[in-house]
Design an enzyme around this catalytic site. Structure first.
Site, mmCIF file in Angstrom:
data_model
loop_
_atom_site.group_PDB
_atom_site.id
_atom_site.type_symbol
_atom_site.label_atom_id
_atom_site.label_comp_id
_atom_site.label_asym_id
_atom_site.label_seq_id
_atom_site.Cartn_x
_atom_site.Cartn_y
_atom_site.Cartn_z
ATOM 1 N N LYS A 22 0.835 -1.214 0.000
ATOM 2 C CA LYS A 22 0.000 0.000 0.000
ATOM 3 C C LYS A 22 0.864 1.255 0.000
ATOM 4 C CE LYS A 22 -1.784 1.689 4.035
ATOM 5 N NZ LYS A 22 -1.580 3.134 4.192
ATOM 6 N N ASN A 23 1.859 1.276 0.888
ATOM 7 C CA ASN A 23 2.633 2.507 1.069
ATOM 8 C C ASN A 23 3.613 2.783 -0.067
ATOM 9 O OD1 ASN A 23 1.239 2.988 3.369
ATOM 10 N ND2 ASN A 23 2.934 2.612 4.791
ATOM 11 N N CYS A 117 -5.352 8.206 9.759
ATOM 12 C CA CYS A 117 -5.344 7.554 11.064
ATOM 13 C C CYS A 117 -5.187 8.595 12.176
ATOM 14 C CB CYS A 117 -4.184 6.576 11.152
ATOM 15 S SG CYS A 117 -4.434 5.092 10.195
ATOM 16 N N ARG A 122 0.544 14.487 13.720
ATOM 17 C CA ARG A 122 0.992 14.220 12.348
ATOM 18 C C ARG A 122 0.972 15.450 11.451
ATOM 19 N NH1 ARG A 122 -1.175 8.489 10.249
ATOM 20 N NH2 ARG A 122 0.805 8.447 9.184
ATOM 21 N N ASP A 306 4.551 0.578 12.217
ATOM 22 C CA ASP A 306 3.358 -0.083 11.674
ATOM 23 C C ASP A 306 3.234 -1.538 12.140
ATOM 24 O OD1 ASP A 306 2.552 2.207 10.428
ATOM 25 O OD2 ASP A 306 3.091 1.597 8.403
ATOM 26 N N ARG A 398 -8.623 -0.478 4.728
ATOM 27 C CA ARG A 398 -7.765 0.538 4.112
ATOM 28 C C ARG A 398 -6.404 -0.040 3.769
ATOM 29 N NH1 ARG A 398 -6.515 4.962 7.805
ATOM 30 N NH2 ARG A 398 -5.051 5.237 6.105
HETATM 31 C C1 UD1 Z 1 4.254 6.847 6.624
HETATM 32 C C2 UD1 Z 1 3.412 5.619 6.365
HETATM 33 C C3 UD1 Z 1 2.830 5.099 7.672
HETATM 34 C C4 UD1 Z 1 3.938 4.884 8.697
HETATM 35 C C5 UD1 Z 1 4.826 6.111 8.829
HETATM 36 C C6 UD1 Z 1 6.046 5.876 9.702
HETATM 37 C C7 UD1 Z 1 2.601 6.010 4.132
HETATM 38 C C8 UD1 Z 1 1.451 6.325 3.235
HETATM 39 N N1 UD1 Z 1 2.363 5.978 5.431
HETATM 40 O O1 UD1 Z 1 3.395 7.847 7.159
HETATM 41 O O2 UD1 Z 1 2.162 3.867 7.408
HETATM 42 O O3 UD1 Z 1 3.360 4.606 9.951
HETATM 43 O O4 UD1 Z 1 5.295 6.529 7.540
HETATM 44 O O5 UD1 Z 1 6.778 4.808 9.222
HETATM 45 O O6 UD1 Z 1 3.693 5.758 3.653
HETATM 46 N N2 UD1 Z 1 6.274 14.665 10.964
HETATM 47 C C9 UD1 Z 1 6.381 16.012 11.253
HETATM 48 N N3 UD1 Z 1 6.254 16.906 10.220
HETATM 49 C C10 UD1 Z 1 6.024 16.523 8.935
HETATM 50 C C11 UD1 Z 1 5.926 15.143 8.647
HETATM 51 C C12 UD1 Z 1 6.061 14.244 9.690
HETATM 52 O O7 UD1 Z 1 6.576 16.391 12.393
HETATM 53 O O8 UD1 Z 1 5.915 17.382 8.049
HETATM 54 C C13 UD1 Z 1 6.414 13.672 12.059
HETATM 55 C C14 UD1 Z 1 5.140 12.862 12.296
HETATM 56 O O9 UD1 Z 1 4.234 13.532 13.137
HETATM 57 C C15 UD1 Z 1 5.703 11.609 12.916
HETATM 58 C C16 UD1 Z 1 7.047 11.426 12.212
HETATM 59 O O10 UD1 Z 1 7.354 12.705 11.665
HETATM 60 O O11 UD1 Z 1 5.919 11.790 14.284
HETATM 61 C C17 UD1 Z 1 7.061 10.405 11.108
HETATM 62 O O12 UD1 Z 1 5.967 10.617 10.255
HETATM 63 P P1 UD1 Z 1 6.020 10.286 8.686
HETATM 64 O O13 UD1 Z 1 7.199 9.445 8.366
HETATM 65 O O14 UD1 Z 1 5.863 11.552 7.924
HETATM 66 O O15 UD1 Z 1 4.702 9.421 8.493
HETATM 67 P P2 UD1 Z 1 3.847 9.364 7.190
HETATM 68 O O16 UD1 Z 1 4.727 9.628 6.021
HETATM 69 O O17 UD1 Z 1 2.611 10.154 7.349
#
Ligand code: UD1
Length: 418
Positions: A22-23, A117, A122, A306, A398
């Site tokens: 998915k990711n 989620c 986030r 995850d 999902r």
């Molecule tokens: C992706 C995955 C999700 C997984 C996560 C961590 C997808 C579609 N989803 O989510 O399944 O759980 O990686 O492996 O690939 N953060 C900030 N600012 C930002 C972006 C992120 O502070 O602009 C923080 C988030 O709050 C979190 C951390 O960084 O604490 C990691 O988040 P991130 O790697 O961005 O998660 P996703 O990409 O949303």
């Protein structure tokens, strides 16, 4: 609303074919917006989030055709609007991935701030900061990210924190930017690497994906291509835990064992025998009760967040005490109270759950709260005494393709109540 009913106690035994990730499918589908030529993406999992992404692309004017076996042809030749509206984005945080491609190809994008989620705040500040560094004018107003840039310019970006979709968004934005972009402290997840391979297949110039320094040379034109999505490492690992928790044997086929080394190490620590081949992993617990393991989540190649809920469920019935520490997301312990309702002994202290394994969980009506939490509840249901009914199962749809059919084939007693 659909529910899942599980009668616990069956020892799983058999083979399961792993679906596409998915990711990886989601960013690659968003990446299809970068080119006016058709791209064909195979091994796309049949999931709610994928359907949402296709609908999102469709609203922008992209045409998507589903071919046999979930191979998807996307043609983004005639994009007529660059808006990602709230009603779609709120159901799937990964919708944010259209921001980079739209901005770099069309010079503007309006993307609703994401939902998805409910695991912590986030934010998307790092996506926005990276685009600004590339010369974009980005405003957040009325719940929308409104970005403009006549032509993005390559930049040297150091991410404050490792972010998976942030790295992916910036990588895609940089692909058509003028000059070179360097992303430091980049996410190293296999899905980031898969996206880089896709971008190179359509004519991009990305190197270093899989390390924490990714270099993108902007190009002027991208073409069409055919691309196969990599197997889902989280689905793979979830089925292996299903084998371990039930004392059974599960062989995951058409997967990549190299992508889940941290998880396999922990599964071996539980006492399971784990054997790998080029594209398969077999776990055999030989009827034994698993031993509790300590888990501490981290970006790849660390232990994946995850898989935290699934290992919480495993520890709940394991021999001994396991400490599960969540370092990636705040508030990702919503499954804990549901597991407690099933008789788990869990003491939550800040971002660590101390889990004392019990001999037997008991069934209870429980509620899925997010995608991976619901996987943890399904696993708990597989070993609980009696019938566990899990409500709000749309969360699991999902991210897991045909989960009940796949578990049934392994011998679980699980069915959907509509
Ligand atoms: C992706 C995955 C999700 C997984 C996560 C961590 C997808 C579609 N989803 O989510 O399944 O759980 O990686 O492996 O690939 N953060 C900030 N600012 C930002 C972006 C992120 O502070 O602009 C923080 C988030 O709050 C979190 C951390 O960084 O604490 C990691 O988040 P991130 O790697 O961005 O998660 P996703 O990409 O949303």
């Amino acid at each position: 609303m659909d529910k899942l009913a599980i009668i616990g106690g069956n020892r799983l035994d058999g083979e399961v074919r792993i679906s596409g990730a998915k990711n990886a499918a989601l960013p690659i589908l968003a990446g299809a917006l970068l080119t006016g030529e058709p791209v064909t993406i195979s091994n796309v999992p049949h999931l709610m989030d994928v359907t949402t992404m296709i609908e999102l692309l469709g609203r922008m004017g992209a045409e998507a055709t589903v071919h046999e076996g979930m191979s998807l042809e996307v043609n983004a030749a005639r994009i007529n609007n660059c808006d990602a509206p709230y009603d779609l984005v709120r159901t799937m945080r990964a919708s944010i991935l259209v921001l980079g491609p739209l901005l770099t190809r069309f010079g503007h994008a309006n993307v609703s701030l994401p939902g998805g989620c409910a695991i912590g705040a986030r934010p998307v500040d790092l996506h926005v900061a990276g685009l600004r560094a590339m010369g974009a004018d980005v405003e957040i107003e009325d719940g929308y990210i409104r970005a403009r840039a006549e032509h993005l310019i390559g930049a040297h970006i150091v991410l404050d924190q490792v972010t998976v979709t942030g790295t992916e968004n910036l990588m895609m934005a940089a692909i058509l930017a003028a000059g070179e972009t360097i992303i430091e402290n980049a996410a190293r997840e296999p899905e980031v690497v898969d996206l880089a391979h896709f971008l190179n297949a359509i004519g991009g110039c990305v190197s270093g994906a899989g390390t924490n320094r990714i270099v993108i040379e902007g190009v002027e034109h991208l073409r069409g291509a055919e691309y196969e999505v990599l197997p889902d490492r989280i689905e793979t690992a979830t089925f292996l835990v299903a084998g371990a928790i039930t004392g059974g044997r599960v062989c995951a086929k058409r997967t990549r064992p190299g992508d889940i080394q941290a998880v396999l190490g922990k599964l071996r620590e539980t006492g399971a025998s784990v054997v790998t081949g080029p594209d398969w992993v077999e776990l055999d617990m030989q009827g034994r009760r698993p031993r509790a393991v300590d888990i501490s989540t981290a970006p790849y190649p660390g232990f994946p967040t995850d898989m935290q809920a699934q290992f919480s469920a495993l520890n709940a019935v394991a021999e001994g005490v396991g400490a599960v520490t969540e370092n990636v997301f705040e508030n990702r312990f919503m499954h804990v109270s549901e597991l407690q309702r099933m008789g788990a002994s869990i003491n939550l202290q800040s971002n660590t759950a101390i889990i004392q394994g019990v001999e037997q969980l008991t069934s209870a009506p429980v509620m899925a709260t997010d995608l991976r939490a619901s996987a943890g509840l399904v696993l708990a249901g597989l070993v609980a005494e009696g019938e566990t009914v899990i409500d709000r199962i749309y969360h699991i749809d999902r991210g897991y393709e045909c989960i009940e059919e796949k578990l049934q084939l392994l011998g679980a007693s699980i069915h959907r109540i509509v």
